[in-house]
Scaffold this active site. Structure first.
Site, PDB file in Angstrom:
ATOM      1  CD  GLN A   1       3.502  -9.371   5.976  1.00  0.00           C
ATOM      2  OE1 GLN A   1       3.450  -8.060   5.443  1.00  0.00           O
ATOM      3  NE2 GLN A   1       3.147  -8.885   7.616  1.00  0.00           N
TER       4      GLN A   1
ATOM      5  CB  SER B   1      -3.437  -9.091   4.997  1.00  0.00           C
ATOM      6  OG  SER B   1      -1.592  -7.561   5.733  1.00  0.00           O
TER       7      SER B   1
ATOM      8  NE  ARG C   1      -3.692  -3.180  -1.618  1.00  0.00           N
ATOM      9  CZ  ARG C   1      -2.744  -3.077  -0.722  1.00  0.00           C
ATOM     10  NH1 ARG C   1      -3.930  -2.273   0.967  1.00  0.00           N
ATOM     11  NH2 ARG C   1      -1.882  -4.035  -0.496  1.00  0.00           N
TER      12      ARG C   1
ATOM     13  NE  ARG D   1      17.681 -14.833  34.148  1.00  0.00           N
ATOM     14  CZ  ARG D   1      16.421 -13.808  33.836  1.00  0.00           C
ATOM     15  NH1 ARG D   1      15.955 -14.265  34.375  1.00  0.00           N
ATOM     16  NH2 ARG D   1      16.564 -13.525  32.753  1.00  0.00           N
TER      17      ARG D   1
ATOM     18  CG  ASN E   1       5.562  -1.121   0.834  1.00  0.00           C
ATOM     19  OD1 ASN E   1       6.017  -2.470   1.522  1.00  0.00           O
ATOM     20  ND2 ASN E   1       4.619  -0.210   0.877  1.00  0.00           N
TER      21      ASN E   1
ATOM     22  CB  SER F   1      -8.083  -2.696   4.316  1.00  0.00           C
ATOM     23  OG  SER F   1      -8.706  -1.363   4.480  1.00  0.00           O
TER      24      SER F   1
ATOM     25  NE  ARG G   1      -2.643   1.005   3.706  1.00  0.00           N
ATOM     26  CZ  ARG G   1      -2.430   1.937   4.242  1.00  0.00           C
ATOM     27  NH1 ARG G   1      -3.514   2.621   4.189  1.00  0.00           N
ATOM     28  NH2 ARG G   1      -2.369   1.840   5.321  1.00  0.00           N
TER      29      ARG G   1
END
Length: 432
Positions: A129, A108, A97, A187, A48, A106, A38
Protein backbone atom coordinates in the site's frame (compact mmCIF):
# COMPACT_ATOMS: atom_id res chain seq x y z
CA UNK A 1 45.96 -47.40 -19.36
CA UNK A 2 45.69 -47.98 -23.11
CA UNK A 3 44.74 -45.27 -25.51
CA UNK A 4 41.60 -47.25 -26.44
CA UNK A 5 40.47 -47.47 -22.84
CA UNK A 6 41.19 -43.79 -22.21
CA UNK A 7 39.11 -42.86 -25.24
CA UNK A 8 36.26 -45.08 -24.01
CA UNK A 9 36.30 -43.39 -20.60
CA UNK A 10 36.35 -39.94 -22.20
CA UNK A 11 33.43 -40.79 -24.46
CA UNK A 12 31.43 -42.13 -21.53
CA UNK A 13 32.12 -38.95 -19.48
CA UNK A 14 31.13 -36.81 -22.46
CA UNK A 15 27.84 -38.68 -22.71
CA UNK A 16 27.17 -38.08 -18.98
CA UNK A 17 28.04 -34.37 -19.28
CA UNK A 18 25.81 -34.13 -22.32
CA UNK A 19 22.90 -35.73 -20.47
CA UNK A 20 23.35 -33.32 -17.54
CA UNK A 21 23.46 -30.30 -19.79
CA UNK A 22 20.19 -31.27 -21.45
CA UNK A 23 18.38 -31.74 -18.13
CA UNK A 24 15.93 -28.95 -17.33
CA UNK A 25 17.14 -26.65 -14.60
CA UNK A 26 14.52 -25.89 -11.92
CA UNK A 27 12.66 -22.66 -12.67
CA UNK A 28 13.72 -19.74 -10.50
CA UNK A 29 10.88 -18.32 -8.46
CA UNK A 30 10.03 -14.83 -9.70
CA UNK A 31 9.06 -12.51 -6.84
CA UNK A 32 7.46 -9.21 -7.83
CA UNK A 33 6.57 -6.14 -5.77
CA UNK A 34 3.48 -4.24 -6.86
CA UNK A 35 2.20 -0.86 -5.65
CA UNK A 36 -1.27 0.20 -6.76
CA UNK A 37 -1.39 3.96 -7.36
CA UNK A 38 -4.51 5.19 -9.09
CA UNK A 39 -4.62 8.87 -10.04
CA UNK A 40 -8.25 9.46 -9.09
CA UNK A 41 -7.99 9.62 -5.30
CA UNK A 42 -11.14 11.23 -3.91
CA UNK A 43 -9.77 12.18 -0.49
CA UNK A 44 -6.50 13.84 -1.54
CA UNK A 45 -5.87 14.63 -5.24
CA UNK A 46 -2.81 12.72 -6.52
CA UNK A 47 -2.18 11.61 -2.94
CA UNK A 48 0.26 8.91 -4.01
CA UNK A 49 2.86 11.43 -5.21
CA UNK A 50 2.18 14.23 -2.74
CA UNK A 51 5.35 15.10 -0.82
CA UNK A 52 5.52 13.65 2.68
CA UNK A 53 8.59 14.82 4.62
CA UNK A 54 10.18 15.84 1.34
CA UNK A 55 9.56 12.50 -0.44
CA UNK A 56 6.65 11.51 -2.73
CA UNK A 57 4.35 9.26 -0.71
CA UNK A 58 4.90 6.33 -3.05
CA UNK A 59 8.67 6.81 -2.75
CA UNK A 60 8.76 5.64 0.87
CA UNK A 61 7.36 2.22 -0.03
CA UNK A 62 9.40 1.85 -3.21
CA UNK A 63 12.63 2.64 -1.35
CA UNK A 64 11.92 0.03 1.33
CA UNK A 65 11.03 -2.59 -1.29
CA UNK A 66 14.13 -1.89 -3.35
CA UNK A 67 16.53 -1.90 -0.39
CA UNK A 68 15.15 -5.22 0.88
CA UNK A 69 16.98 -6.90 -2.05
CA UNK A 70 14.20 -9.49 -2.24
CA UNK A 71 12.57 -8.76 -5.59
CA UNK A 72 13.15 -9.76 -9.19
CA UNK A 73 10.97 -6.86 -10.32
CA UNK A 74 9.29 -3.84 -8.71
CA UNK A 75 6.17 -2.39 -10.32
CA UNK A 76 3.74 0.47 -9.95
CA UNK A 77 0.27 0.01 -11.43
CA UNK A 78 -1.23 3.35 -12.39
CA UNK A 79 -3.48 5.13 -14.84
CA UNK A 80 -1.86 8.56 -14.44
CA UNK A 81 1.12 10.01 -16.33
CA UNK A 82 2.44 12.08 -13.40
CA UNK A 83 2.45 9.04 -11.10
CA UNK A 84 4.22 7.10 -13.86
CA UNK A 85 6.99 9.72 -14.02
CA UNK A 86 7.55 9.59 -10.26
CA UNK A 87 7.53 5.77 -10.24
CA UNK A 88 10.14 5.61 -12.99
CA UNK A 89 12.32 8.16 -11.18
CA UNK A 90 12.32 5.85 -8.14
CA UNK A 91 13.47 2.90 -10.24
CA UNK A 92 10.15 1.07 -10.58
CA UNK A 93 8.66 -0.40 -13.74
CA UNK A 94 5.20 0.82 -14.70
CA UNK A 95 2.10 -1.20 -15.50
CA UNK A 96 -0.47 1.02 -17.22
CA UNK A 97 -3.73 -0.35 -15.92
CA UNK A 98 -6.79 -0.47 -18.12
CA UNK A 99 -9.84 1.81 -17.66
CA UNK A 100 -11.82 -1.26 -16.56
CA UNK A 101 -9.80 -1.52 -13.32
CA UNK A 102 -9.30 2.24 -12.82
CA UNK A 103 -12.83 3.06 -11.71
CA UNK A 104 -13.80 4.13 -8.18
CA UNK A 105 -15.57 0.80 -7.80
CA UNK A 106 -12.57 -1.29 -8.92
CA UNK A 107 -11.10 -3.55 -6.26
CA UNK A 108 -7.43 -4.12 -5.55
CA UNK A 109 -7.86 -7.80 -6.42
CA UNK A 110 -9.20 -6.94 -9.89
CA UNK A 111 -6.21 -4.72 -10.58
CA UNK A 112 -3.77 -7.34 -9.31
CA UNK A 113 -5.37 -10.07 -11.40
CA UNK A 114 -5.02 -7.90 -14.50
CA UNK A 115 -1.35 -7.40 -13.70
CA UNK A 116 -0.79 -11.12 -13.16
CA UNK A 117 -2.51 -11.99 -16.44
CA UNK A 118 -0.05 -9.77 -18.30
CA UNK A 119 2.99 -10.98 -16.32
CA UNK A 120 2.74 -14.79 -16.16
CA UNK A 121 6.39 -15.04 -15.07
CA UNK A 122 5.44 -13.88 -11.55
CA UNK A 123 5.20 -16.68 -8.95
CA UNK A 124 4.89 -14.63 -5.75
CA UNK A 125 3.21 -11.22 -5.72
CA UNK A 126 3.86 -8.72 -2.94
CA UNK A 127 1.21 -6.02 -2.90
CA UNK A 128 2.26 -2.88 -1.00
CA UNK A 129 0.00 0.00 0.00
CA UNK A 130 1.44 3.38 -1.01
CA UNK A 131 -0.26 4.90 2.02
CA UNK A 132 1.99 3.08 4.52
CA UNK A 133 5.18 5.18 4.55
CA UNK A 134 6.82 3.71 7.66
CA UNK A 135 7.64 0.39 6.03
CA UNK A 136 11.26 -0.80 6.45
CA UNK A 137 13.27 -3.34 4.44
CA UNK A 138 13.47 -5.71 7.40
CA UNK A 139 9.65 -5.91 7.48
CA UNK A 140 9.65 -6.94 3.83
CA UNK A 141 12.43 -9.50 4.22
CA UNK A 142 11.05 -11.18 7.33
CA UNK A 143 7.50 -11.41 5.97
CA UNK A 144 8.55 -12.67 2.55
CA UNK A 145 10.77 -15.36 4.06
CA UNK A 146 7.64 -16.77 5.73
CA UNK A 147 6.61 -17.77 2.18
CA UNK A 148 10.00 -18.61 0.65
CA UNK A 149 11.46 -20.46 3.66
CA UNK A 150 8.56 -21.47 5.92
CA UNK A 151 6.13 -22.62 3.25
CA UNK A 152 3.21 -20.24 3.76
CA UNK A 153 1.05 -19.31 0.76
CA UNK A 154 -0.15 -15.92 2.03
CA UNK A 155 1.23 -13.44 4.57
CA UNK A 156 -0.26 -10.06 5.47
CA UNK A 157 0.65 -7.25 7.89
CA UNK A 158 -1.16 -6.70 11.18
CA UNK A 159 -0.79 -4.46 14.20
CA UNK A 160 -1.85 -5.08 17.79
CA UNK A 161 -4.59 -2.75 19.04
CA UNK A 162 -5.94 -2.33 22.56
CA UNK A 163 -9.42 -1.05 21.74
CA UNK A 164 -12.71 -2.29 23.08
CA UNK A 165 -15.29 -2.72 20.33
CA UNK A 166 -19.04 -2.22 20.76
CA UNK A 167 -22.04 -3.14 18.66
CA UNK A 168 -23.50 -0.26 16.67
CA UNK A 169 -27.24 0.41 17.05
CA UNK A 170 -29.46 2.83 15.19
CA UNK A 171 -30.64 5.90 17.06
CA UNK A 172 -34.34 5.14 16.57
CA UNK A 173 -33.90 1.54 17.69
CA UNK A 174 -34.76 0.26 21.17
CA UNK A 175 -31.90 -2.21 20.91
CA UNK A 176 -29.06 -1.78 23.36
CA UNK A 177 -25.39 -1.85 22.49
CA UNK A 178 -23.20 -4.64 23.76
CA UNK A 179 -19.45 -5.26 23.77
CA UNK A 180 -17.79 -7.55 21.25
CA UNK A 181 -14.51 -8.13 23.08
CA UNK A 182 -15.08 -6.95 26.65
CA UNK A 183 -16.49 -8.36 29.86
CA UNK A 184 -17.70 -5.15 31.54
CA UNK A 185 -17.79 -6.88 34.91
CA UNK A 186 -14.12 -7.74 34.58
CA UNK A 187 -12.69 -4.83 32.63
CA UNK A 188 -8.95 -5.55 32.24
CA UNK A 189 -6.09 -3.12 32.53
CA UNK A 190 -4.25 -2.45 29.28
CA UNK A 191 -1.12 -4.22 30.49
CA UNK A 192 -3.19 -7.30 31.46
CA UNK A 193 -4.87 -7.63 28.05
CA UNK A 194 -2.87 -8.76 24.99
CA UNK A 195 -5.17 -6.82 22.68
CA UNK A 196 -6.30 -7.88 19.21
CA UNK A 197 -4.59 -8.19 15.85
CA UNK A 198 -6.02 -6.09 13.02
CA UNK A 199 -4.81 -5.60 9.46
CA UNK A 200 -2.76 -2.42 9.10
CA UNK A 201 -2.83 -2.46 5.30
CA UNK A 202 0.94 -2.19 4.78
CA UNK A 203 1.25 -5.26 2.56
CA UNK A 204 -0.30 -8.51 1.33
CA UNK A 205 2.05 -11.21 0.00
CA UNK A 206 0.64 -14.23 -1.80
CA UNK A 207 1.46 -16.92 -4.33
CA UNK A 208 0.09 -16.96 -7.86
CA UNK A 209 -1.82 -20.17 -7.09
CA UNK A 210 -3.88 -18.33 -4.48
CA UNK A 211 -4.49 -15.38 -6.82
CA UNK A 212 -5.65 -17.78 -9.55
CA UNK A 213 -8.43 -18.85 -7.16
CA UNK A 214 -9.63 -15.24 -6.91
CA UNK A 215 -8.20 -14.66 -3.44
CA UNK A 216 -5.63 -12.34 -1.87
CA UNK A 217 -5.45 -14.40 1.31
CA UNK A 218 -5.68 -18.18 1.16
CA UNK A 219 -3.91 -21.50 1.31
CA UNK A 220 -1.56 -21.89 4.24
CA UNK A 221 -2.13 -18.48 5.79
CA UNK A 222 -0.27 -16.39 8.37
CA UNK A 223 0.25 -12.81 9.51
CA UNK A 224 3.29 -10.64 10.14
CA UNK A 225 2.95 -8.37 13.17
CA UNK A 226 4.31 -4.83 12.86
CA UNK A 227 4.85 -2.56 15.85
CA UNK A 228 2.40 0.35 16.23
CA UNK A 229 5.01 3.00 15.43
CA UNK A 230 5.40 1.59 11.92
CA UNK A 231 1.66 1.28 11.28
CA UNK A 232 0.72 4.53 9.55
CA UNK A 233 -2.13 4.68 7.04
CA UNK A 234 -2.99 7.94 5.27
CA UNK A 235 -6.56 8.27 4.00
CA UNK A 236 -7.52 11.93 4.44
CA UNK A 237 -5.69 15.24 4.44
CA UNK A 238 -5.92 15.62 8.22
CA UNK A 239 -3.67 12.56 8.54
CA UNK A 240 -0.85 14.29 6.66
CA UNK A 241 0.86 16.41 9.39
CA UNK A 242 0.52 13.56 11.88
CA UNK A 243 1.99 11.10 9.39
CA UNK A 244 4.85 13.48 8.59
CA UNK A 245 5.91 13.64 12.22
CA UNK A 246 5.67 9.86 12.50
CA UNK A 247 7.74 9.37 9.34
CA UNK A 248 10.42 11.76 10.54
CA UNK A 249 10.86 9.61 13.62
CA UNK A 250 10.13 6.08 12.42
CA UNK A 251 10.46 6.17 8.62
CA UNK A 252 13.14 4.50 6.53
CA UNK A 253 15.45 7.05 4.91
CA UNK A 254 17.56 4.70 2.83
CA UNK A 255 20.95 3.08 3.17
CA UNK A 256 22.69 6.45 3.02
CA UNK A 257 21.92 8.49 6.09
CA UNK A 258 20.79 12.12 5.62
CA UNK A 259 23.61 14.63 5.77
CA UNK A 260 23.84 17.17 8.58
CA UNK A 261 24.91 20.42 6.97
CA UNK A 262 26.92 22.96 8.96
CA UNK A 263 27.85 25.36 6.18
CA UNK A 264 25.99 26.53 3.09
CA UNK A 265 27.36 28.39 0.08
CA UNK A 266 24.78 30.17 -2.07
CA UNK A 267 25.44 32.11 -5.24
CA UNK A 268 23.73 35.48 -5.30
CA UNK A 269 23.11 35.91 -9.02
CA UNK A 270 20.64 33.32 -10.30
CA UNK A 271 19.75 31.91 -6.86
CA UNK A 272 19.13 34.71 -4.39
CA UNK A 273 18.28 37.05 -7.29
CA UNK A 274 16.94 36.44 -10.76
CA UNK A 275 20.32 37.44 -12.19
CA UNK A 276 19.34 40.94 -13.28
CA UNK A 277 20.91 44.22 -12.16
CA UNK A 278 18.81 47.30 -12.91
CA UNK A 279 19.86 50.92 -13.02
CA UNK A 280 17.86 53.72 -11.48
CA UNK A 281 17.40 57.07 -13.24
CA UNK A 282 20.25 58.40 -11.13
CA UNK A 283 22.52 55.56 -12.25
CA UNK A 284 22.32 53.58 -9.00
CA UNK A 285 22.53 49.80 -9.39
CA UNK A 286 19.70 47.75 -7.86
CA UNK A 287 18.83 44.08 -7.38
CA UNK A 288 15.54 42.55 -6.24
CA UNK A 289 15.40 40.14 -3.30
CA UNK A 290 12.48 37.96 -2.29
CA UNK A 291 11.42 38.29 1.34
CA UNK A 292 10.81 34.52 1.50
CA UNK A 293 14.41 33.85 0.47
CA UNK A 294 15.79 36.22 3.09
CA UNK A 295 13.68 34.51 5.73
CA UNK A 296 14.97 31.13 4.53
CA UNK A 297 18.56 32.27 5.09
CA UNK A 298 17.63 33.50 8.56
CA UNK A 299 16.02 30.13 9.37
CA UNK A 300 19.26 28.35 8.53
CA UNK A 301 21.32 30.67 10.69
CA UNK A 302 18.89 30.26 13.59
CA UNK A 303 19.46 26.51 13.29
CA UNK A 304 23.26 26.91 13.50
CA UNK A 305 23.94 26.61 9.77
CA UNK A 306 26.45 29.21 8.63
CA UNK A 307 25.63 30.77 5.26
CA UNK A 308 28.13 32.44 2.92
CA UNK A 309 26.80 34.25 -0.13
CA UNK A 310 28.95 34.09 -3.25
CA UNK A 311 29.34 36.76 -5.91
CA UNK A 312 31.38 36.37 -9.07
CA UNK A 313 33.77 38.71 -10.80
CA UNK A 314 31.29 38.54 -13.69
CA UNK A 315 28.33 39.67 -11.59
CA UNK A 316 29.30 43.37 -11.66
CA UNK A 317 28.03 43.73 -8.10
CA UNK A 318 29.27 46.94 -6.52
CA UNK A 319 30.69 46.97 -3.02
CA UNK A 320 27.70 49.05 -1.95
CA UNK A 321 25.32 46.30 -3.07
CA UNK A 322 27.40 43.66 -1.28
CA UNK A 323 27.29 45.69 1.93
CA UNK A 324 23.51 45.92 1.66
CA UNK A 325 23.30 42.15 1.20
CA UNK A 326 25.18 41.67 4.45
CA UNK A 327 22.71 43.97 6.21
CA UNK A 328 19.59 42.39 4.71
CA UNK A 329 20.57 38.75 5.11
CA UNK A 330 23.01 38.70 8.03
CA UNK A 331 25.34 36.57 5.90
CA UNK A 332 28.96 36.98 4.91
CA UNK A 333 29.40 37.91 1.23
CA UNK A 334 32.45 36.57 -0.59
CA UNK A 335 33.64 37.04 -4.17
CA UNK A 336 34.90 34.01 -6.08
CA UNK A 337 36.64 33.64 -9.41
CA UNK A 338 35.82 31.57 -12.46
CA UNK A 339 36.79 28.40 -10.56
CA UNK A 340 34.80 28.65 -7.30
CA UNK A 341 36.13 25.31 -6.05
CA UNK A 342 39.69 26.64 -5.66
CA UNK A 343 38.42 29.63 -3.67
CA UNK A 344 36.18 27.58 -1.36
CA UNK A 345 38.53 24.72 -0.50
CA UNK A 346 40.62 26.86 1.93
CA UNK A 347 37.41 28.07 3.65
CA UNK A 348 36.27 24.50 4.32
CA UNK A 349 39.71 23.50 5.59
CA UNK A 350 39.89 26.52 7.92
CA UNK A 351 36.58 25.56 9.48
CA UNK A 352 37.70 21.92 9.92
CA UNK A 353 34.86 20.68 7.75
CA UNK A 354 34.55 18.14 4.95
CA UNK A 355 32.51 18.55 1.79
CA UNK A 356 29.87 16.18 3.20
CA UNK A 357 29.18 18.85 5.85
CA UNK A 358 28.58 21.49 3.17
CA UNK A 359 25.55 22.47 1.11
CA UNK A 360 26.00 24.33 -2.14
CA UNK A 361 23.33 26.17 -4.10
CA UNK A 362 24.41 27.24 -7.57
CA UNK A 363 22.85 28.03 -10.89
CA UNK A 364 25.39 27.62 -13.69
CA UNK A 365 28.00 25.32 -15.23
CA UNK A 366 30.80 26.98 -13.23
CA UNK A 367 29.16 25.72 -10.03
CA UNK A 368 28.98 22.04 -10.99
CA UNK A 369 32.37 21.05 -9.52
CA UNK A 370 31.26 22.30 -6.10
CA UNK A 371 27.81 20.72 -6.41
CA UNK A 372 29.36 17.35 -7.22
CA UNK A 373 31.41 17.43 -4.00
CA UNK A 374 28.87 18.93 -1.60
CA UNK A 375 26.90 16.69 0.75
CA UNK A 376 23.73 18.42 -0.44
CA UNK A 377 23.37 20.61 -3.50
CA UNK A 378 20.56 22.40 -5.27
CA UNK A 379 19.69 24.58 -8.23
CA UNK A 380 16.69 26.83 -8.94
CA UNK A 381 14.02 25.45 -11.22
CA UNK A 382 15.18 27.61 -14.14
CA UNK A 383 18.85 26.51 -14.02
CA UNK A 384 20.61 25.12 -17.11
CA UNK A 385 20.43 21.36 -17.72
CA UNK A 386 24.14 20.85 -16.91
CA UNK A 387 23.66 22.40 -13.47
CA UNK A 388 20.46 20.43 -12.84
CA UNK A 389 22.21 17.16 -13.65
CA UNK A 390 25.02 17.95 -11.19
CA UNK A 391 22.69 18.82 -8.31
CA UNK A 392 21.01 16.53 -5.79
CA UNK A 393 17.88 18.70 -5.50
CA UNK A 394 16.04 20.76 -8.09
CA UNK A 395 13.82 23.48 -6.66
CA UNK A 396 10.35 24.04 -8.03
CA UNK A 397 10.82 27.82 -7.70
CA UNK A 398 13.03 29.93 -9.94
CA UNK A 399 16.00 32.05 -8.88
CA UNK A 400 14.92 35.14 -6.97
CA UNK A 401 11.39 33.75 -6.56
CA UNK A 402 11.60 31.51 -3.49
CA UNK A 403 14.16 28.88 -4.55
CA UNK A 404 16.52 29.70 -1.65
CA UNK A 405 13.68 29.41 0.87
CA UNK A 406 12.69 26.07 -0.66
CA UNK A 407 16.21 24.67 -0.37
CA UNK A 408 16.57 26.04 3.15
CA UNK A 409 13.44 24.14 4.21
CA UNK A 410 14.83 21.02 2.53
CA UNK A 411 18.10 21.33 4.48
CA UNK A 412 16.27 21.74 7.77
CA UNK A 413 14.14 18.70 6.95
CA UNK A 414 17.30 16.68 6.33
CA UNK A 415 18.55 17.71 9.76
CA UNK A 416 15.31 16.47 11.31
CA UNK A 417 15.68 13.17 9.48
CA UNK A 418 19.25 12.76 10.69
CA UNK A 419 18.12 13.46 14.23
CA UNK A 420 15.36 10.86 13.91
CA UNK A 421 17.98 8.27 12.91
CA UNK A 422 19.79 8.88 16.18
CA UNK A 423 16.56 8.67 18.17
CA UNK A 424 15.37 5.40 16.64
CA UNK A 425 17.85 3.43 18.72
CA UNK A 426 16.41 4.98 21.88
CA UNK A 427 12.73 4.18 21.25
CA UNK A 428 10.98 2.75 24.32
CA UNK A 429 8.96 0.13 22.42
CA UNK A 430 7.47 -1.44 25.55
CA UNK A 431 5.69 1.78 26.50
CA UNK A 432 4.91 3.05 23.00
Amino acid sequence: MSATKRNSVSETQAEVDGDLSTCKQPKKTHIAALVLARGGSKGIPLKNIKLLAGVPLIGWVLRAAKDSDMFDSIWVSTDHSEIEKVALSWGAQVHRRSPQVSRDSSSSLETIQEFISQHPEVDILCHFQATSPCLHPFHVKEALEMITKQGYDSVFAVVRRHQFRWKEVKKESDEQTEPFNLDVANRPRRQDWPGELVENGSFYFTTKDVLDKGLMQGGKLSYYEMLPEYSVDIDVDIDWPVAEQRVLRFGYFGRVRPEVVRLMFCTVSGCLTDGRITLSRSGEEMVTLNVRDIRGLRMLQEDDVEVILLTSCEDQMTQALCDKLVTWTGCQVMQVGLNPLEDLKPIIEQKNLEWKDVAFMGHDILDTSCMNLAGLSAVPGDAPIAAINASKYKCCSSGGAGAVREFAEHLLLQKKMAKSHREQDRIDRLNF
